[in-house]
Motif scaffolding. Structure first.
Motif, PDB file in Angstrom:
ATOM      1  N   VAL A 104      -9.210  -8.092   8.510  1.00  0.00           N
ATOM      2  CA  VAL A 104      -8.746  -7.150   9.542  1.00  0.00           C
ATOM      3  C   VAL A 104      -7.271  -6.840   9.370  1.00  0.00           C
ATOM      4  CG1 VAL A 104      -8.407  -6.844  12.026  1.00  0.00           C
ATOM      5  CG2 VAL A 104     -10.532  -7.848  11.173  1.00  0.00           C
ATOM      6  N   MET A 105      -6.473  -7.864   9.076  1.00  0.00           N
ATOM      7  CA  MET A 105      -5.041  -7.646   8.908  1.00  0.00           C
ATOM      8  C   MET A 105      -4.757  -6.719   7.729  1.00  0.00           C
ATOM      9  SD  MET A 105      -2.194 -10.459   7.870  1.00  0.00           S
ATOM     10  CE  MET A 105      -3.021 -10.570   6.288  1.00  0.00           C
ATOM     11  N   THR A 106      -5.479  -6.880   6.644  1.00  0.00           N
ATOM     12  CA  THR A 106      -5.277  -6.019   5.476  1.00  0.00           C
ATOM     13  C   THR A 106      -5.628  -4.572   5.795  1.00  0.00           C
ATOM     14  OG1 THR A 106      -5.858  -7.907   4.067  1.00  0.00           O
ATOM     15  CG2 THR A 106      -5.822  -5.745   3.039  1.00  0.00           C
ATOM     16  N   ILE A 107      -6.719  -4.363   6.518  1.00  0.00           N
ATOM     17  CA  ILE A 107      -7.126  -2.988   6.868  1.00  0.00           C
ATOM     18  C   ILE A 107      -6.096  -2.353   7.796  1.00  0.00           C
ATOM     19  CG2 ILE A 107      -8.868  -1.629   8.076  1.00  0.00           C
ATOM     20  CD1 ILE A 107     -10.957  -3.614   7.088  1.00  0.00           C
ATOM     21  N   ILE A 108      -5.635  -3.113   8.796  1.00  0.00           N
ATOM     22  CA  ILE A 108      -4.638  -2.575   9.723  1.00  0.00           C
ATOM     23  C   ILE A 108      -3.339  -2.264   8.996  1.00  0.00           C
ATOM     24  CG2 ILE A 108      -3.210  -3.141  11.721  1.00  0.00           C
ATOM     25  CD1 ILE A 108      -5.542  -4.739  12.825  1.00  0.00           C
ATOM     26  N   ALA A 109      -2.932  -3.174   8.109  1.00  0.00           N
ATOM     27  CA  ALA A 109      -1.682  -2.955   7.375  1.00  0.00           C
ATOM     28  C   ALA A 109      -1.781  -1.739   6.458  1.00  0.00           C
ATOM     29  CB  ALA A 109      -1.333  -4.203   6.564  1.00  0.00           C
ATOM     30  N   ALA A 146      -8.578  -1.278   0.798  1.00  0.00           N
ATOM     31  CA  ALA A 146      -7.996  -2.356   1.596  1.00  0.00           C
ATOM     32  C   ALA A 146      -9.061  -3.368   1.997  1.00  0.00           C
ATOM     33  CB  ALA A 146      -7.326  -1.777   2.834  1.00  0.00           C
ATOM     34  N   LEU A 147     -10.251  -2.882   2.358  1.00  0.00           N
ATOM     35  CA  LEU A 147     -11.339  -3.781   2.733  1.00  0.00           C
ATOM     36  C   LEU A 147     -11.727  -4.687   1.579  1.00  0.00           C
ATOM     37  CD1 LEU A 147     -13.591  -4.736   4.643  1.00  0.00           C
ATOM     38  CD2 LEU A 147     -14.981  -2.813   3.819  1.00  0.00           C
ATOM     39  N   PHE A 204       0.816  -1.206   0.000  1.00  0.00           N
ATOM     40  CA  PHE A 204       0.000   0.000   0.000  1.00  0.00           C
ATOM     41  C   PHE A 204       0.853   1.260   0.000  1.00  0.00           C
ATOM     42  CE2 PHE A 204      -3.549  -2.752   0.905  1.00  0.00           C
ATOM     43  CZ  PHE A 204      -4.602  -2.084   0.300  1.00  0.00           C
ATOM     44  N   ALA A 205       2.052   1.174   0.579  1.00  0.00           N
ATOM     45  CA  ALA A 205       2.956   2.315   0.472  1.00  0.00           C
ATOM     46  C   ALA A 205       3.330   2.563  -0.986  1.00  0.00           C
ATOM     47  CB  ALA A 205       4.209   2.070   1.305  1.00  0.00           C
ATOM     48  N   VAL A 206       3.572   1.487  -1.723  1.00  0.00           N
ATOM     49  CA  VAL A 206       3.883   1.625  -3.154  1.00  0.00           C
ATOM     50  C   VAL A 206       2.681   2.213  -3.907  1.00  0.00           C
ATOM     51  CG1 VAL A 206       4.437   0.357  -5.257  1.00  0.00           C
ATOM     52  CG2 VAL A 206       5.553  -0.247  -3.117  1.00  0.00           C
ATOM     53  N   VAL A 207       1.487   1.674  -3.611  1.00  0.00           N
ATOM     54  CA  VAL A 207       0.286   2.140  -4.301  1.00  0.00           C
ATOM     55  C   VAL A 207       0.042   3.625  -4.031  1.00  0.00           C
ATOM     56  CG1 VAL A 207      -2.223   1.908  -4.417  1.00  0.00           C
ATOM     57  CG2 VAL A 207      -0.785  -0.136  -4.351  1.00  0.00           C
ATOM     58  N   ILE A 208       0.160   4.025  -2.772  1.00  0.00           N
ATOM     59  CA  ILE A 208      -0.053   5.436  -2.430  1.00  0.00           C
ATOM     60  C   ILE A 208       1.010   6.313  -3.081  1.00  0.00           C
ATOM     61  CG2 ILE A 208      -0.072   7.078  -0.510  1.00  0.00           C
ATOM     62  CD1 ILE A 208      -1.329   4.859   1.175  1.00  0.00           C
ATOM     63  N   ALA A 209       2.248   5.786  -3.140  1.00  0.00           N
ATOM     64  CA  ALA A 209       3.298   6.560  -3.802  1.00  0.00           C
ATOM     65  C   ALA A 209       2.984   6.765  -5.275  1.00  0.00           C
ATOM     66  CB  ALA A 209       4.634   5.837  -3.652  1.00  0.00           C
ATOM     67  N   GLN A 210       2.452   5.753  -5.912  1.00  0.00           N
ATOM     68  CA  GLN A 210       2.121   5.883  -7.332  1.00  0.00           C
ATOM     69  C   GLN A 210       0.926   6.808  -7.565  1.00  0.00           C
ATOM     70  OE1 GLN A 210       1.610   1.693  -8.024  1.00  0.00           O
ATOM     71  NE2 GLN A 210       3.628   1.467  -8.957  1.00  0.00           N
ATOM     72  N   ARG A 211       0.154   7.091  -6.519  1.00  0.00           N
ATOM     73  CA  ARG A 211      -1.035   7.926  -6.669  1.00  0.00           C
ATOM     74  C   ARG A 211      -0.868   9.292  -5.997  1.00  0.00           C
ATOM     75  NH1 ARG A 211      -5.354   4.245  -4.021  1.00  0.00           N
ATOM     76  NH2 ARG A 211      -6.532   6.185  -4.077  1.00  0.00           N
ATOM     77  N   THR A 212       0.375   9.707  -5.778  1.00  0.00           N
ATOM     78  CA  THR A 212       0.603  10.984  -5.080  1.00  0.00           C
ATOM     79  C   THR A 212      -0.076  12.142  -5.796  1.00  0.00           C
ATOM     80  OG1 THR A 212       2.720  10.185  -4.226  1.00  0.00           O
ATOM     81  CG2 THR A 212       2.358  12.567  -4.237  1.00  0.00           C
TER      82      THR A 212
END
Length: 829
Positions: free
Chosen positions: A371-376, A317-318, A285-293
């Motif tokens: 839950v793990m995906t949302i938390i991550a 994420a859900l 998700f860090a990569v995804v957010i970086a690509q969508r800056t």
């Protein structure tokens, strides 16, 4: 924001493949672990419950009853069974017991479980598939599996040993074949069915049932109540009554010691996989957010609030968590179904294996995966909205003495490490695995909390060491310390998996070496043939058998041995040739010398003397309890001893690397060559191979489970490298503009991945070796002398696989970076 989230997933679906794969693998692992538990219970119920298949309720001896063993307590005897059959509320009743008798055939001597077959065999827990049930005291049935193995058939004669010393023989004729049992406790031996009268006669005073199964004329509750009243009336005080299903579950619980040990172990590995999965999803998700800056910034200018953007990311994420978790659960069910079917095909005697699923195996993995995906995803989403764009994309802040959070993390990690290492040492000193395990649980998280202090510097140091004059290698080494948080994030997931893999390898190898050494001390000879003195022709025949490396024959003499004044032991001793014996024994220290008596009987003092038939000899004491007392042939001549001409045999050394099947074949060939019963052939090689096989199987299972965590970690390596490429877009473009070629740029990223993967694997091997040695010592020290052994070849293979996998993980990010032109890269904001 739901429409925005759905649009992003639809438009950029490829970005989420890694996250979906990681979550699916993690949840599949958890689902399979829970399915193993439920399937094991179902399979055990299917196998152990076959004796209850025709009953409503079961009366059994309950060792927890206070009356058990009381003088007034009446056993579950044949008379009690007949009294129950006379009750109006009882339709049928039959008994089951767990007695073993010896059965002689024309070829060999076998042990057999003896079962009383009721007059109507359809309600006796055994199924007659050919012939008929025994009707009198000279008739019997055997199971079809054993009949096939021994070539026995209906009409053949057998003899059953009875009496206190087994001297009485009861000849019987086989009149039927029964279906082979699936009970894991009884399936390895012959299933001998006899009439109830014969069962009572053969067992004599021991004729007592373990359980009596009853079918009633009424409902289950009524039958149970009638049986309880009747047993109380008959003074059977130690009996309890359960329904057939309840009794099966009690048996399963007794088999597992009342705890789900297998499930606990599997859940530990599933937890490891989920932790690594969480790291991977966070980085993804860090990569995804970086690509969508730029996209997120545009949404902000159009009026979207930070909370709305964060909600959009969490909705994504859900949805991803739901999709990936469903895929993982379906994969787990399919995997378990396939394994059960494969087991039924490859091992026909395991046809009773059953796939068992309950709500936990389906709902728990689904909930945990979502839950793990949302938390991550929450961590990068929150930081992306509160920090500068690129800073927010990093997986976590580096632990550094230059920032407050870093100082807290370092201090807390150091305290955990010190406490954990102290517990590890205490566990080894006190020989306590729980204490050592607690030490591992404390120290490993502490080490991970301080990982950014040593992982980046280790990568940089090794990179500089091997860089030489290559520009790409030097740049790769520098990149490791320019962003220590990213380097640490990339290495941590792989470090966890490799640490656990190497720990299991070292611990398992040490356990195998220690157990084999202990067996060698107890069984210093591979195999012993104990029957009668062998002729030179027979010795030559043994030496010619494929798999036998050496033969040391011996003869026996009956002597009186006195070690303590007034106490004489009359026993058979073996007369041996020390040179021949040295060629077959695993421990040459137990080879007797001329003038010595090697004694393995009473507790005695080493170095004292003993009297053999009134003559003094030097005494040596051996701890090898499965080795006989021995004298050399030369000493026997000096003492005037002669062999009895009746007892003798040979000690054998087998070739190394033999399988169980090959050892069994050697036993069969010895039995047929010498025309002796296989029961007279024994030795340490069977014990040693049994333990080694168990440990090897466990190692393969555990290594396969941990490989899942390593696979997920390698997905994380690719994700984090993608983030690295994205963050350094302008930097990479500038390097290209200054003359760095595409090949050099790809080489730089590949070397960076190899360095991080190699260092993570190396550090993991070091930590895993330490943990494995402490764990093995804490576990095995109470058993005997621990011999720690490191499987260097296997550990080197782990490093090699990690490096190659890290290199493969770098291919896609490096290709993407090399395709971007310098001009486009410099124009990126």
């Amino acid at each position: 924001m739901l429409h925005v989230a759905l649009a992003n997933i639809k438009t950029y679906a490829r970005r989420y493949i890694a996250a979906i794969l990681a979550v699916a693998i993690g949840t599949a692992f958890l689902g399979a672990s829970l399915a193993v538990d439920s399937s094991t219970r179902a399979t055990l119920k299917n196998s152990m419950g076959e004796y209850y298949q025709n009953s409503d309720v079961v009366a059994f001896r309950d060792v927890n009853k206070s009356e058990y063993g009381a003088s007034t307590d009446r056993p579950l005897s044949m008379q009690v069974l007949e009294d129950l059959r006379d009750l109006d509320e009882v339709k049928t009743a039959y008994g089951s017991s767990s007695y073993v008798l010896s059965v002689r055939t024309d070829q060999d001597l076998h042990n057999a479980w003896i079962t009383a077959i009721a007059p109507d065999h359809r309600f006796s827990g055994m199924t007659v598939i050919e012939g008929r049930a025994p009707m009198n005291e000279i008739e019997a049935t055997i199971d079809a599996r054993f009949a096939e193995q021994t070539a026995l058939a209906i009409g053949d004669q057998i003899a059953i040993e009875s009496g206190i010393d087994g001297s009485e023989l009861q000849e019987m004729r086989i009149v039927g074949l029964t279906a082979a049992t699936n009970d894991p406790f009884k399936s390895s031996m012959m299933q001998l069915g006899v009439s109830e009268q014969s069962w009572e006669y053969l067992l004599d005073e021991d004729a007592e049932f373990d359980e009596i199964m009853v079918n009633g004329t009424g409902d289950l509750a009524e039958t149970r109540a009638v049986l309880e009243r009747a047993l109380a009336e008959y003074s059977v005080q130690s009996a309890s009554v359960l329904s057939a299903d309840e009794k099966i579950m009690v048996d399963v619980a007794n088999l597992t010691g009342g705890t789900d040990q297998l499930t606990v172990v599997l859940l530990i590995f599933a937890l490891v996989a989920l932790v690594v999965t969480g790291l991977v999803v966070m980085n993804t998700f860090a990569v995804v957010i970086a690509q969508r800056t730029r996209e997120l910034a545009l949404l902000r200018t159009l009026g979207a609030k930070r909370q709305q953007i964060r909600s959009s990311v969490l909705i994504e994420a859900l949805l991803i968590g739901v999709l990936a978790s469903v895929i993982g659960v379906l994969a787990a069910i399919g995997l378990m179904a396939g394994l059960v079917k494969l087991l039924q095909v490859l091992v026909p005697e395991m046809s009773y294996a059953t796939l068992g699923l309950d709500w936990k195996a389906v709902l728990v993995p689904l909930a945990v995966g979502i839950v793990m995906t949302i938390i991550a995803a929450w961590v990068p989403a929150r930081r992306a909205m509160t920090l500068a764009p690129l800073a927010a994309l990093r997986p976590f802040d580096a632990a550094s003495v230059r920032n407050r959070s870093g100082k807290i993390r370092i201090v807390f990690g150091a305290l955990l490490t010190i406490a954990g290492m102290s517990a590890l040492i205490a566990g080894a000193i006190l020989e306590s695995l729980p204490i050592a395990f607690l030490g591992g649980l404390l120290s490993f998280p502490g080490i991970l909390m301080m990982a950014s202090l040593f992982i980046p510097s280790s990568v940089y140091g090794i990179g500089r060491l091997f860089a030489g004059n290559r520009v790409s290698a030097k740049l790769a080494a520098l990149n490791s310390v320019r962003n220590p948080a990213r380097t640490t994030a990339t290495a941590t997931a792989l470090l966890i998996g490799v640490t656990l893999v190497s720990m299991i390898m070292v611990g398992g190898q040490s356990a195998k070496t220690t157990l084999n050494q202990g067996i060698s001390e107890e069984y210093p000879v591979d195999m012993v043939v104990q029957d009668k003195p062998l002729t030179p022709a027979q010795i030559a025949q043994l030496q010619a058998i494929d798999g036998i490396a050496a033969v040391a024959p011996y003869e026996s003499a009956l002597v009186d041995i006195e070690m303590v004044e007034g106490e004489t032991d009359t026993t058979n001793i073996q007369l041996v040739d020390p040179e021949e014996l040295r060629g077959v024994l695993l421990d040459e220290s137990v080879v007797p010398q001329d003038g010595e008596l090697l004694y393995t009987g009473w507790q005695a003092t080493e170095g004292t003397t003993a009297l053999v038939n009134g003559q003094q000899v030097q005494l040596r004491v051996s701890s090898a309890s499965y080795l006989s007392t021995m004298l050399t042939e030369a000493t026997a001549v000096e003492l005037g001893l002669t062999n009895d001409g009746i007892n003798g045999g040979a000690m054998l050394k087998l070739n190394e690397g033999l399988s169980n099947a090959q050892v069994s074949e050697i036993v069969d060939r010895i039995s047929s060559t010498l025309d002796i019963e296989s029961a007279t052939i024994y030795g340490g090689v069977i014990e040693s191979m049994m333990f080694s096989q168990i440990i090897d199987v466990l190692l393969m299972i555990v290594s396969g489970l941990l490989a899942v965590a390593v696979l997920i970690a390698l997905i994380g390596v690719a994700n984090t490298l993608s983030l690295s490429v994205l963050e350094r877009t302008r930097e990479n473009a500038l390097l290209r503009a200054l003359g760095l070629k595409k090949k050099q740029l790809r080489s730089m990223l590949a070397v960076e991945a190899v360095l991080i993967g190699g260092v993570a694997a190396l550090l993991g091997l070091i930590l895993g070796t330490v943990y494995g040695m402490f764990g093995a010592y804490s576990t095995l020290a109470a058993v005997g002398q621990v011999r720690l052994e490191i499987p260097w070849l296997q550990l080197a293979l782990v490093i090699g696989v990690s490096i190659i996998a890290a290199l493969l993980a770098s291919l896609t990010p490096s290709r993407r970076a090399a395709r971007l032109s310098p001009v486009a890269g410099l124009a990126t904001e």
